[in-house]
Design a protein around this motif. Sequence first.
Motif: not given
Length: 93
Positions: A56-65, A67-79
Motif C-alpha cells: 500500500r505504501a508503494w502504491i501511495d508513492l504514485g498518488a497524485r492530485t 498531472t502537474s503535481d510536483t509533490n508526487a514521487t515517480d515510480i520508475p518502470p521495471a527496467k
Amino acid sequence: MSKGPADAPQKYLRTKEAAPILGLCARTLEKHRTYGTGPKYRKIGGRVLYDIDDLRAWIDLGARTSTSDTNATDIPPAKPHAARAPAYAGKSR
C-alpha cells in the motif's frame, strides 16, 4: 475464544499473490525487486514475502492530485536503466 493463526488475516504475501494487488504480473514485480524499484520485501529462507502495508505504501508513492503535481514521487518502470538513471538517483521508496 481467541483467533488462532488459521483465522488471522494474511499479512504477508508471496510474489504471485502480491502482484495482482498492484495490478502487475508476477514477472514485473520480480523485475522491480531485482532493480530495486519496487516495494519493500522480506526474504525468509528462500521465500520472498511482501507485507500488505508495504504494498500500500508503494502504491501511495504514485498518488497524485493532477498531472502537474510536483509533490508526487515517480515510480520508475521495471527496467535496468531506470534503477541506474540519474533522474532516480537518491529517490527513496
